[in-house]
Design an enzyme around this catalytic site. Structure first.
Site, PDB file in Angstrom:
ATOM      1  N   ASP A 165       7.242  -2.187  10.879  1.00 30.48           N
ATOM      2  CA  ASP A 165       6.253  -1.236  10.346  1.00 30.48           C
ATOM      3  C   ASP A 165       5.461  -0.366  11.682  1.00 30.48           C
ATOM      4  O   ASP A 165       4.862   0.229  11.553  1.00 30.48           O
ATOM      5  CB  ASP A 165       5.150  -1.574   9.450  1.00 30.48           C
ATOM      6  CG  ASP A 165       4.456  -2.549   9.825  1.00 30.48           C
ATOM      7  OD1 ASP A 165       4.344  -3.091  11.045  1.00 30.48           O
ATOM      8  OD2 ASP A 165       3.470  -2.976   8.930  1.00 30.48           O
ATOM      9  N   ARG A 210       0.762  -1.343   0.035  1.00 34.35           N
ATOM     10  CA  ARG A 210      -0.104   0.070   0.091  1.00 34.35           C
ATOM     11  C   ARG A 210       0.951   1.399   0.010  1.00 34.35           C
ATOM     12  O   ARG A 210       0.265   2.332  -0.156  1.00 34.35           O
ATOM     13  CB  ARG A 210      -0.931   0.105   1.108  1.00 34.35           C
ATOM     14  CG  ARG A 210      -2.096  -0.781   1.011  1.00 34.35           C
ATOM     15  CD  ARG A 210      -3.437  -0.339   1.706  1.00 34.35           C
ATOM     16  NE  ARG A 210      -3.077  -1.110   3.195  1.00 34.35           N
ATOM     17  CZ  ARG A 210      -3.430  -0.662   4.286  1.00 34.35           C
ATOM     18  NH1 ARG A 210      -3.911   0.484   4.450  1.00 34.35           N
ATOM     19  NH2 ARG A 210      -3.236  -1.147   5.380  1.00 34.35           N
TER      20      ARG A 210
HETATM   21  C1  UD1 Z   1      -1.224  -8.919  13.111  1.00 32.68           C
HETATM   22  C2  UD1 Z   1      -1.644  -9.555  14.449  1.00 32.68           C
HETATM   23  C3  UD1 Z   1      -2.890  -9.048  15.016  1.00 32.68           C
HETATM   24  C4  UD1 Z   1      -2.608  -7.652  15.403  1.00 32.68           C
HETATM   25  C5  UD1 Z   1      -2.175  -6.824  14.370  1.00 32.68           C
HETATM   26  C6  UD1 Z   1      -1.376  -5.713  14.774  1.00 32.68           C
HETATM   27  C7  UD1 Z   1      -1.056 -11.959  13.566  1.00 32.68           C
HETATM   28  C8  UD1 Z   1      -1.444 -13.386  13.140  1.00 32.68           C
HETATM   29  N1  UD1 Z   1      -1.861 -11.024  13.715  1.00 32.68           N
HETATM   30  O1  UD1 Z   1      -2.015  -8.915  12.079  1.00 32.68           O
HETATM   31  O2  UD1 Z   1      -3.364  -9.809  15.874  1.00 32.68           O
HETATM   32  O3  UD1 Z   1      -3.578  -7.002  16.235  1.00 32.68           O
HETATM   33  O4  UD1 Z   1      -0.589  -7.519  13.614  1.00 32.68           O
HETATM   34  O5  UD1 Z   1      -1.109  -4.760  13.802  1.00 32.68           O
HETATM   35  O6  UD1 Z   1       0.201 -11.806  14.164  1.00 32.68           O
HETATM   36  N2  UD1 Z   1       5.256  -9.952   8.497  1.00 32.68           N
HETATM   37  C9  UD1 Z   1       6.248 -10.830   8.120  1.00 32.68           C
HETATM   38  N3  UD1 Z   1       6.091 -12.159   7.590  1.00 32.68           N
HETATM   39  C10 UD1 Z   1       4.865 -12.765   7.322  1.00 32.68           C
HETATM   40  C11 UD1 Z   1       3.560 -11.917   7.755  1.00 32.68           C
HETATM   41  C12 UD1 Z   1       4.081 -10.883   8.401  1.00 32.68           C
HETATM   42  O7  UD1 Z   1       7.334 -10.376   8.377  1.00 32.68           O
HETATM   43  O8  UD1 Z   1       4.900 -13.684   6.785  1.00 32.68           O
HETATM   44  C13 UD1 Z   1       5.568  -8.979   9.258  1.00 32.68           C
HETATM   45  C14 UD1 Z   1       4.842  -7.865   8.388  1.00 32.68           C
HETATM   46  O9  UD1 Z   1       5.852  -7.198   7.518  1.00 32.68           O
HETATM   47  C15 UD1 Z   1       4.439  -6.852   9.265  1.00 32.68           C
HETATM   48  C16 UD1 Z   1       4.177  -7.786  10.842  1.00 32.68           C
HETATM   49  O10 UD1 Z   1       4.808  -9.153  10.400  1.00 32.68           O
HETATM   50  O11 UD1 Z   1       5.678  -6.025   9.859  1.00 32.68           O
HETATM   51  C17 UD1 Z   1       2.419  -7.977  10.769  1.00 32.68           C
HETATM   52  O12 UD1 Z   1       2.118  -8.623   9.924  1.00 32.68           O
HETATM   53  P1  UD1 Z   1       0.579  -8.493   9.370  1.00 32.68           P
HETATM   54  O13 UD1 Z   1       0.586  -9.102   8.159  1.00 32.68           O
HETATM   55  O14 UD1 Z   1       0.618  -6.780   9.083  1.00 32.68           O
HETATM   56  O15 UD1 Z   1      -0.216  -8.905  10.463  1.00 32.68           O
HETATM   57  P2  UD1 Z   1      -1.829  -8.423  10.708  1.00 32.68           P
HETATM   58  O16 UD1 Z   1      -2.554  -9.387   9.859  1.00 32.68           O
HETATM   59  O17 UD1 Z   1      -1.955  -6.860  10.745  1.00 32.68           O
HETATM   60 CA    CA Z   2      -0.809  -5.181   9.921  1.00 28.60          CA
END
Ligand code: UD1
Ligand code: CA
Length: 449
Positions: free
Chosen positions: A104, A18
């Site tokens: 982030d 985004r």
């Molecule tokens: C996550 C939480 C959610 C919380 C929210 C807060 C989980 C399953 N859920 O959801 O409970 O309320 O954050 O913002 O953890 N990332 C990786 N590799 C991956 C996936 C994610 O490095 O495979 C990193 C992303 O770059 C990011 C962070 O982890 O910095 C969070 O990932 P994101 O997909 O945004 O999680 P949410 O679905 O928002």
């Molecule tokens: Ca997120």
């Protein structure tokens, strides 16, 4: 009790779609440095023993930015639990506290992290401590399910029941986990859920299943702002700037109009510095005590010594060194140059690749001609010299101490100390010429009518 060891895992594999950017999301700057560095620096105050940053493929820039911290690549983005598993090898023998942060979410404060670590070492010996918060709009955040014995589970919004979605207490994503228990718990995370991802949040339910306790600490929404878009980046910048302005004032600077002054993360201001409105500090600026900075200045990688006066409308570029009590006035640009103590460059000048000796006076419109299209050359102006207005100093050139340059000169050769150099054409006068000229022109016009 000896302080437990601390490891930090930063999750930064997200592409940040985004943001619509070629730059990995965590490399976007706040106050002049990448978001991810805000996090690693905040945690460095807690002296972590290990730092592992989980990045996506092709994110060498992030690896460079966080060095010497280790980076591991998560080849496929299969969820936050999967991302943490990428650090398993790096932390296989680690038995202290493991802090997980999202790259982030850069505004988290040291105080909040310390509260989480205190909770982790509290009487209940929780396996996991989660940072919860109550956002104004809970939206799609994961929800914390809390019972009599503390935190029971985290449910992701997509998997939550209607009643669970009504819970105001949300998961920020920040966790502290007991390193002795982390890998056995994380290895059991599955992906049988609404998103088909490995959820780190499942750690809580798994720990509870094993009979361990889990707990949470409450944080402020402001420090948990996540940056997913340019608009959120701007909102985060505003928060960082508010903190930097507050810090500058706490340290003894007067900001006449704080919201119009922009700092870099590393700006250093002395005591009794006065900053007028609309001043931008880029990275690498140090200002001494008692300095006055008038409005509309722009600074970057420069140093201003005690009691100097700068601006309004001054631009100090990398390598500008302004001496004690020196004056830099309006529409003056200084680059890679030392303006020594008490020297004055007050109006409309360019001083680049130069030294202006102590007490020298550089007149309005003076230019150091430092570049011939290929090379940069040096101009050396001796102490106490006087450079008349609108002079061009063609580098390399040296003006001796105490020398005077006549206004409008183009100086191409060395000027001895104490000498006068003037290179402009000498003035001549034809008396009555102007009147005769006008009479002739008027007569010619009358003839053509
Ligand atoms: C996550 C939480 C959610 C919380 C929210 C807060 C989980 C399953 N859920 O959801 O409970 O309320 O954050 O913002 O953890 N990332 C990786 N590799 C991956 C996936 C994610 O490095 O495979 C990193 C992303 O770059 C990011 C962070 O982890 O910095 C969070 O990932 P994101 O997909 O945004 O999680 P949410 O679905 O928002
Ligand atoms: Ca997120």
């Amino acid at each position: 009790m000896a302080k437990s060891q601390l490891a930090l895992i930063v999750l930064a594999a997200g592409m940040g779609t985004r943001m619509k950017s070629d730059l990995p999301k965590v490399m976007h700057p706040l106050a002049g440095r990448p978001m991810v560095r805000h996090l690693t620096d905040t945690v460095s105050a807690l002296s972590p023993d290990e730092v592992v940053v989980v990045v996506g493929p092709g994110m060498e820039q992030v690896a460079e930015a966080v060095a010497p911290a280790r980076t591991v690549v998560q080849a496929e983005r299969l969820g936050t639990g999967h991302a943490v598993m990428q650090a398993r090898e790096a932390l296989a023998d680690f038995t202290g506290d493991v802090l997980v942060l999202y790259g982030d979410t850069p505004l988290i404060t040291r105080e909040t992290l310390e509260r989480m670590l205190d909770e982790r070492h509290g009487p209940k010996d929780p396996a996991v401590v989660v940072l919860g918060f109550k956002p104004a709009d809970p939206g799609c955040y994961g929800r914390l399910v809390v019972g009599a014995e503390g935190l029971k589970a985290i449910v992701e919004w997509k998997d939550a029941s209607h009643d669970q979605r009504e819970i105001p207490l949300c998961n920020s994503g920040v966790m502290v986990i007991d390193g002795k228990r982390l890998w056995s718990l994380a290895g059991r995370i599955g992906n049988d859920n609404a998103k088909g991802e490995y959820y780190l949040t499942d750690l809580v339910g798994l720990a509870r299943h094993d009979g361990a306790s889990c707990s949470f600490v409450l944080g402020e929404e402001e420090e948990l702002l996540g940056v997913n878009s340019r608009a959120e980046l701007a909102a985060a910048e505003a928060i960082v700037q508010r903190r930097l302005r507050a810090r500058a004032m706490e340290n003894g600077a007067t900001l006449i109009d704080p919201p119009s002054v922009w700092f870099a993360w590393d700006t250093r201001l002395g005591r009794d510095v006065v900053v007028w409105p609309h001043v931008v500090f880029g990275p690498g600026v140090t200002v001494g005590d008692g300095v006055t900075i008038k409005g509309f200045c722009h600074f970057e990688r420069c140093r201003i010594a005690d009691k100097a006066e700068v601006g309004p409308y001054a631009r100090l570029r990398p390598g500008a060194e302004i001496g004690v009590g020196a004056h830099i006035g309006n529409f003056v640009e200084v680059k890679k140059a030392t303006v020594e103590d008490g020297a004055k460059v007050n109006h409309l000048a360019y001083v680049g690749d130069a030294r202006v000796g102590a007490g020298a006076n550089v007149g309005a419109g003076t230019i150091t001609c430092n570049y011939d299209g290929f090379d940069k050359s040096f101009t050396d102006i001796g102490a106490g010299a006087f450079i008349g207005s609108n002079s061009s100093l063609v580098a390399p050139v040296r003006i001796g101490a105490g020398a005077v340059i006549g206004a409008g000169s183009v100086v191409t050769r060395e000027v001895s100390p104490g000498a006068l150099a003037v290179t402009r054409a000498s003035q001549m006068e034809l008396s009555g010429w102007a009147d005769r000229f006008r009479d002739r022109k008027k007569a010619a016009k009358a003839d053509t009518k």
